[in-house]
Design an enzyme around this catalytic site. Structure first.
Site, short mmCIF file in Angstrom:
data_model
loop_
_atom_site.label_atom_id
_atom_site.label_comp_id
_atom_site.label_asym_id
_atom_site.label_seq_id
_atom_site.Cartn_x
_atom_site.Cartn_y
_atom_site.Cartn_z
N ARG A 117 -1.48 11.19 10.63
CA ARG A 117 -0.35 10.32 11.00
C ARG A 117 0.55 10.90 12.11
O ARG A 117 0.90 10.19 13.04
CB ARG A 117 0.49 9.94 9.78
CG ARG A 117 -0.29 9.12 8.75
CD ARG A 117 0.60 8.56 7.65
NE ARG A 117 1.47 7.52 8.17
CZ ARG A 117 2.75 7.64 8.40
NH1 ARG A 117 3.37 8.77 8.12
NH2 ARG A 117 3.44 6.65 8.90
N GLY A 163 0.87 -1.18 0.00
CA GLY A 163 0.00 0.00 0.00
C GLY A 163 0.90 1.22 0.00
O GLY A 163 1.15 1.85 -1.03
N ARG A 164 1.45 1.48 1.19
CA ARG A 164 2.30 2.66 1.39
C ARG A 164 3.37 2.82 0.32
O ARG A 164 3.55 3.92 -0.21
CB ARG A 164 2.99 2.52 2.76
CG ARG A 164 3.86 3.71 3.16
CD ARG A 164 4.65 3.38 4.43
NE ARG A 164 3.83 2.76 5.44
CZ ARG A 164 3.07 3.42 6.31
NH1 ARG A 164 3.07 4.73 6.30
NH2 ARG A 164 2.34 2.76 7.20
N TYR A 210 0.32 8.45 15.21
CA TYR A 210 1.46 7.54 15.37
C TYR A 210 2.74 8.26 15.80
O TYR A 210 3.79 7.62 15.90
CB TYR A 210 1.79 6.86 14.03
CG TYR A 210 0.67 6.11 13.35
CD1 TYR A 210 0.00 5.07 14.00
CD2 TYR A 210 0.30 6.42 12.04
CE1 TYR A 210 -0.99 4.37 13.36
CE2 TYR A 210 -0.69 5.71 11.39
CZ TYR A 210 -1.34 4.69 12.05
OH TYR A 210 -2.31 3.99 11.40
N CYS A 267 -8.93 22.21 17.46
CA CYS A 267 -8.85 22.62 18.86
C CYS A 267 -8.50 21.44 19.77
O CYS A 267 -9.34 20.95 20.54
CB CYS A 267 -10.15 23.29 19.27
SG CYS A 267 -10.31 24.85 18.41
N GLU A 268 -7.31 20.95 19.61
CA GLU A 268 -6.73 19.92 20.48
C GLU A 268 -5.23 20.15 20.48
O GLU A 268 -4.64 20.47 19.44
CB GLU A 268 -7.01 18.51 19.94
CG GLU A 268 -8.48 18.17 19.95
CD GLU A 268 -8.73 16.67 20.13
OE1 GLU A 268 -7.84 15.96 20.63
OE2 GLU A 268 -9.83 16.25 19.75
C1 LIG Z 1 -2.80 -2.46 5.31
C2 LIG Z 1 -2.56 -3.76 4.67
C3 LIG Z 1 -1.58 -3.88 3.67
C4 LIG Z 1 -0.72 -2.74 3.21
O1 LIG Z 1 0.16 -2.26 4.16
P1 LIG Z 1 1.26 -1.18 3.71
O2 LIG Z 1 2.07 -0.97 4.93
O3 LIG Z 1 0.53 0.04 3.30
O4 LIG Z 1 2.04 -1.79 2.60
C5 LIG Z 1 -1.42 -5.11 3.08
N1 LIG Z 1 -2.16 -6.17 3.45
C6 LIG Z 1 -3.10 -6.10 4.41
C7 LIG Z 1 -3.89 -7.29 4.77
C8 LIG Z 1 -3.32 -4.89 5.05
O5 LIG Z 1 -4.24 -4.82 6.02
#
Ligand SMILES: *Cc1c(COP(=O)(O)O)cnc(C)c1O
Length: 430
Positions: free
Chosen positions: A324, A287-288, A328, A355-356
């Site tokens: 984020r 994803g990231r 985090y 407002c936090e």
């Molecule tokens: C969130 C997620 C990903 C992707 O994670 P990234 O850190 O963004 O690569 C892949 N597989 C599952 C099952 C997820 O929940």
């Protein structure tokens, strides 16, 4: 003079002004207003190709499932679809968005947790591959209908991640089935006459080192071998999840795909042959990695405030726009887009309009002297940026713009006040 940060693609310093994928960010902010997410199509494609090439060079049967939750903008989904990506989804909403952007059912995987019966019904009816996250989910699924294919999310008892919230395997994790339970689940599915199988893990998010994958993939393959030998089934795919990190802090290094290929993919290829597992697809779920550095968040300075203790830069994006840092403690690089040639002589907290007190994009950050009206660019904002944004404090969400071949296009209009009240009904007669 303080040393200036070296910029790399798609960022560019043209005489002290920031350009992103060939466009002046100042002009973008003037045209579309702020806060504004700006997405580079080229960078998404480059990231995909870089990752895909590293894997396919070692092993031919690779599938890249884009984890939609990182950034589920329809245009982003379409771009990755056109690259040949599959889609990893975690909710019916993501499945819906995948389907309308061209991902066919056979290209969508569902990796839910705490899944409802009506979700399961929708998934089997649509022939979408489900990664089972619990024994209960399997039992409920088989009662609804016997799917053609089942995959089990295994907890390889090794997790990793940039924050404890993002470690998704290991002893404390709510995700997946442990080894013995997983083997049982396959046996139950086989008895119910499921015919096709996959196996899955996802150990965490924001992982910059290759080592955690080495150990976890070894464990996953040893479980796959036991399932193969003891239950007598073959795997069509082995999914090792996502989590590949990107450098946020200046000292972070890039994820090393060469090392990943040699320490994870090559041993994978050897082990499946040694274990007699055939030629399953090797699936990954980034994803990231695909989208983080393909976007920046532009935000305008409203206030500069100096107290006896600290200096604050107040901008128009808070944790409603990018959560984020608050959620985090994440670090995002920040540039003063119109002062790239100025030395970083000051130290500021960059704070938003919420407002936090937790509403800060950065704490104690070295920046050039900032003035009201300056434009800041928050880098690496493309993953878990817009997708985690909210209307908190009744602020409409930001707009998103795509840069495609040097031109900009709105891919999500800025929310207006009526978006805040859309589903509300005032029922009291006062
Ligand atoms: C969130 C997620 C990903 C992707 O994670 P990234 O850190 O963004 O690569 C892949 N597989 C599952 C099952 C997820 O929940």
């Amino acid at each position: 003079m303080v040393k200036l940060r070296k910029l790399h693609e798609p960022l560019e310093d043209r005489k002290g002004s920031l350009y992103f994928d060939g466009c002046s960010v100042k002009e973008l902010a003037e045209k579309y207003d702020t806060p504004l997410y700006v997405v580079s199509e080229k960078r998404i494609r480059d990231n995909y190709n870089h990752l895909h090439d590293a894997l396919i060079r070692i092993y031919k049967y690779v599938r890249v499932y884009y984890a939609a939750k990182a950034n589920s903008n329809l245009t982003v989904l379409k771009i990755l679809h056109s690259q040949g990506a599959y889609l990893d989804t975690v909710s019916p909403g993501e499945v819906f968005m995948g389907l309308i952007t061209g991902y066919t059912q056979d290209r969508i995987m569902y990796t839910g947790t705490s899944v409802r019966n009506d979700e399961l019904k929708m998934l089997v009816d649509a022939n979408i591959t489900v990664n089972i996250d619990s024994q209960s989910e399997l039992d409920r699924l088989l009662k609804i209908s016997v799917p053609q294919i089942i995959s089990v999310r295994v907890n390889p008892e090794i997790g990793a991640g940039h924050h404890s919230h993002c470690v998704t395997a290991g002893p404390d994790s709510k995700f997946g089935l442990w080894e013995e339970e997983a083997i049982q689940a396959y046996a139950i599915a086989q008895r119910a006459r499921v015919e096709h199988f996959g196996i899955h893990m996802h150990i965490g998010s924001g992982i910059l080192e290759v080592e955690p994958y080495v150990a976890a993939v070894e464990k996953l393959l040893s479980i796959a071998k036991r399932v193969h030998d003891e239950v007598g089934i073959n795997f069509e795919f082995i999914d090792i999840g996502g989590g590949f990190g990107v450098p946020y802090k200046p000292e972070d290094k890039e994820f090393d795909w060469g090392e990943f290929a040699s320490k994870v993919v090559a041993p994978f290829k050897n082990k499946i042959s040694e274990y007699g597992l055939g030629k399953p697809f090797l699936c990954v779920e980034p994803g990231r990695y695909l989208v983080a550095d393909a976007s920046i968040l532009l935000t305008t300075v409203n206030t500069v405030k100096v107290t006896p203790a600290k200096k604050f830069v107040g901008v128009d994006a808070g944790f409603n726009t990018l959560v984020r840092p608050t959620m985090y403690g994440s670090y995002h690089p920040i540039l003063v887009a119109n002062k790239l040639d100025k030395p970083e002589t000051e130290t500021y907290d960059v704070v938003g309009p919420i407002c936090e007190s937790g509403d800060a994009l950065a704490k104690d950050r070295a920046l050039p002297e900032v003035a009201e009206g300056d434009l800041l660019a928050v880098l690496n904002a493309g993953a878990y940026g817009f997708s985690m944004s909210s209307q908190y404090n009744a602020r409409p969400r930001a707009a998103e713009v795509l840069i495609r071949q040097g031109k900009s296009f709105v891919i999500r209009g800025r929310e207006q006040l009526d978006n805040l009240t859309a589903n509300q009904k005032v029922q009291v007669d006062l």
